[in-house]
Scaffold this motif. Structure first.
Motif, mmCIF file in Angstrom:
data_model
loop_
_atom_site.group_PDB
_atom_site.id
_atom_site.type_symbol
_atom_site.label_atom_id
_atom_site.label_comp_id
_atom_site.label_asym_id
_atom_site.label_seq_id
_atom_site.Cartn_x
_atom_site.Cartn_y
_atom_site.Cartn_z
ATOM 1 N N GLU A 294 0.837 -1.190 0.000
ATOM 2 C CA GLU A 294 0.000 0.000 0.000
ATOM 3 C C GLU A 294 0.880 1.252 0.000
ATOM 4 N N ALA A 295 1.974 1.208 0.789
ATOM 5 C CA ALA A 295 2.914 2.335 0.832
ATOM 6 C C ALA A 295 3.527 2.560 -0.541
ATOM 7 N N LEU A 296 3.866 1.464 -1.236
ATOM 8 C CA LEU A 296 4.455 1.590 -2.573
ATOM 9 C C LEU A 296 3.418 2.136 -3.561
ATOM 10 N N LEU B 65 10.121 3.126 12.466
ATOM 11 C CA LEU B 65 10.453 2.301 13.641
ATOM 12 C C LEU B 65 11.841 1.680 13.520
ATOM 13 N N ASP B 66 12.818 2.520 13.094
ATOM 14 C CA ASP B 66 14.153 2.014 12.818
ATOM 15 C C ASP B 66 14.952 1.857 14.123
ATOM 16 N N GLY C 36 4.717 7.306 7.887
ATOM 17 C CA GLY C 36 5.664 8.421 7.956
ATOM 18 C C GLY C 36 6.366 8.663 6.628
ATOM 19 N N VAL C 37 6.797 7.597 5.981
ATOM 20 C CA VAL C 37 7.550 7.745 4.736
ATOM 21 C C VAL C 37 6.641 8.280 3.630
ATOM 22 N N LYS C 38 5.380 7.865 3.682
ATOM 23 C CA LYS C 38 4.408 8.348 2.704
ATOM 24 C C LYS C 38 4.181 9.858 2.876
ATOM 25 N N VAL D 298 11.221 2.124 1.858
ATOM 26 C CA VAL D 298 10.238 1.062 2.156
ATOM 27 C C VAL D 298 10.929 -0.301 2.198
ATOM 28 N N VAL D 299 11.763 -0.546 1.181
ATOM 29 C CA VAL D 299 12.447 -1.842 1.085
ATOM 30 C C VAL D 299 13.433 -2.029 2.240
#
Ligand SMILES: [Zn+2]
Lengths: 333, 248
Positions: free
Chosen positions: A162-164, A199-200, A211-213, A243-244
């Motif tokens: 979904e993020a992609l 969440l790194d 967050g990245v989106k 994402v990856v």
């Protein structure tokens, strides 16, 4: 001989399996019906399932060279998924089993994704760590045995696929854009822009992709149209990388902390070339085995449901006649 | 000529076993939102108490609504799958037509105007006008999906003389419809407000046949278009689980 039916989301699927040999697997994709809405409309999906289901079942039998009365067991996805879509598959599977006097097995969709790894080529043997990543789920599951699962981590918001897809949409690619994003990214430089990996932290095996989106949204807004037009491939590559990276880092460190020597993939995101490349690299480096089923077994299909059903008992008759579907259901415990 | 008829258009699920003009057995029960869970056990019960086997079945008739979408899908998917597995024909039959046939079959005037209505929720009803002539019915309007107010207006404009109205769409707004001069609802306790699958049995005699080359024949009559506002991108299914406290 098992006939399996899967209608949990937007693909109408049926498959026939005889012991270890997959005789047929039919997937009737609805993607083009949902493309114009930019997402899956549950009511549209349910209507299409009902239109297609009997033809898809028929085709799976014909392709397998099997008559319907040769089926000894019918397997069907009971959840998780869209409730209106699940209803069509479950009603159909129950009525077929009832009519021909076959057994019935209700299968978890997630268990099905894992079980795609038990199909040829090179069927996997538990124990292994399974990353299920698709448009509908992101889970890290430790599979101790065919019927023994432990959820190690999962996303707290969006699914990886979904993020992609959402990223692709922000970059102006058509729904579902995951594959197009992958192609665009292949000609870009991943380090061009820095996007956060959710969440790194060490020891946290959960995912977060919202967050990245959001970061991409603001990046595109602030960069302005000219720059975005010029560096679209670089931005796509950087976004996909974020994402990856989350998927690869958490999967590999979970495998290490569990002392697990084998990683299996499942779900449509397994087709992502960057994920495959990075994961292969990391696994080689650490002496961890990696199994990626062929793409048609990674995306939603009924072969995986048939595969999972081989390890399940028949439900008792006539109790299963009152079996329902569950929109929200997880791994059996 | 053994036929099975199923109607799941409303919250009352109705099943009938019989031939074209003869009803052998009937079951009706409150299914609410549990058509999937309750339908097949009831079918099995009926065959058992009649000492009949599924293999003896020759025809199936499915009520096609309009009505609740998931109820219809469960009933129709079940009928189609039974037809496919038993290689026998299945027919679709209007649930509004079954309601009207039920009223037309009972003693009453030679010529009457009828209106069958099924609750469409969201403040609307599905309704269709019929003309009764010698116990035969003939639809004389499209299937409407309207608010009770708009429906009264349409009926007042279209019909000559008062219209006998029935169905759970009428029951849901009984007081309101009773007050309209052009509409005469059957009393609330009248059994004919419920769709009886038995009235689908005559449909199991026409010549169409469902077969492998002809898959999508029997489908719900939706009337309403899918609600595109309800678009969802697939928020993670596992998140759904946690939100409902089911998983971890
Ligand atoms: Zn899936």
């Amino acid at each position: 001989m098992i006939l399996a039916i899967e209608t949990s989301c937007d693909d109408t699927c049926a498959a026939v399996i005889d012991r270890d040999s997959l005789l047929s697997s039919i997937v009737s994709s609805q993607t083009r019906f949902h493309a114009r809405y930019g997402g899956v409309v549950p009511e549209v999906a349910s209507r299409r399932h009902l239109e297609l289901i009997n033809a898809v079942v028929e085709e799976s039998l014909v392709a397998a060279g099997v008559r319907i009365d040769q089926i000894r067991r019918v397997a069907v996805t009971t959840g998780p998924g869209l409730i209106g879509a699940l209803l069509v598959g479950v009603a159909t599977a129950k009525a077929i089993a009832f009519a021909i006097g076959a057994g019935l097995a209700g299968v978890s969709h997630l268990e099905g994704h894992v079980a795609a790894n038990y199909l040829p080529p090179g069927p996997a043997e538990p124990p292994f760590l399974c990353l299920i990543a698709s448009g509908g789920h992101t889970s890290l599951v430790f599979v101790a045995g065919q019927r023994s699962f432990r959820v190690i981590g999962q996303t707290l918001d969006d699914a990886a696929g979904e993020a992609l897809d959402k990223g692709a949409r922000l970059l102006g690619l058509d729904y579902p854009g995951g594959a197009a994003l992958d192609r665009l990214a292949s000609s870009g430089t991943p380090g061009f822009a820095a996007f956060p990996v959710g969440l790194d932290r060490k020891g946290n095996f959960n995912f977060s992709f919202s967050g990245v989106k959001t970061a991409l949204y603001y990046y595109l807004r602030d960069a302005g149209p000219d720059m975005v037009r010029m560096r679209r491939a670089d931005i796509a590559a950087s976004y996909q990388e974020a994402v990856v990276s989350a998927l690869v880092k958490k999967t590999v460190s979970a495998a290490e902390s569990l002392g697990c020597k084998m990683i299996c993939l499942a779900g449509g995101v397994s087709a992502n070339s960057e994920l495959r490349r990075r994961l292969r690299q990391e696994c080689n480096l650490r002496g961890i085995g990696l199994k990626i089923p062929p793409p048609e077994l990674c995306t939603d299909n009924a072969a995986m449901i048939a595969s999972a059903a081989r390890f399940l008992p028949d439900l008792p008759y006539p109790e299963w006649l009152s079996m329902g579907a569950r929109a929200a259901s997880g791994f059996p415990v | 000529m053994l036929a099975l008829a199923i109607d799941t258009a409303t919250e009352v699920c109705s099943i009938a076993l019989g031939a074209r003009d003869k009803v052998i057995d009937e079951i009706a029960f409150e299914a609410g939102r549990s058509h999937l869970e309750k339908l097949l056990p009831a079918v099995r019960r009926m065959f058992e108490r009649q000492g009949l086997g599924l293999r003896e079945l020759e025809f199936i008739a499915a009520g096609t609504g309009p009505g609740t979408f998931s109820g219809l899908r469960v009933g129709i998917a079940t009928c189609r799958a039974l037809s496919q597995a038993l290689t026998i024909p299945v027919w679709g039959s209007s649930s509004l037509g079954a309601l009207a046939a039920g009223v037309a079959a009972s003693p009453g005037g030679q010529q009457q105007s009828l209106m069958a209505a099924i609750n469409a929720r969201r403040g609307q009803v599905f309704a269709r006008l019929y003309r009764k002539h010698d116990r035969q019915i003939r639809p004389v309007s499209d299937i409407h999906c309207l608010s009770p107010e708009d429906l009264v207006e349409v009926v007042t404009r279209a019909a000559a003389g008062p219209v006998i109205a029935f169905g759970d769409g009428i029951l849901a707004y009984h007081e309101f419809f009773s007050a309209a001069a052009s509409i005469r609802p059957l009393p609330p306790q009248d059994k004919r407000h419920q769709v009886r699958a038995a009235h689908h049995l005559p449909a199991a005699g026409s010549k169409q046949r469902y077969g492998p080359g002809d898959p999508g024949k029997v489908l719900p009559v939706y009337i309403r278009e899918p609600d595109a506002d309800r678009t969802v991108l697939l928020t993670d299914r596992t998140v759904l689980l946690r939100k409902r406290g089911i998983w971890q």
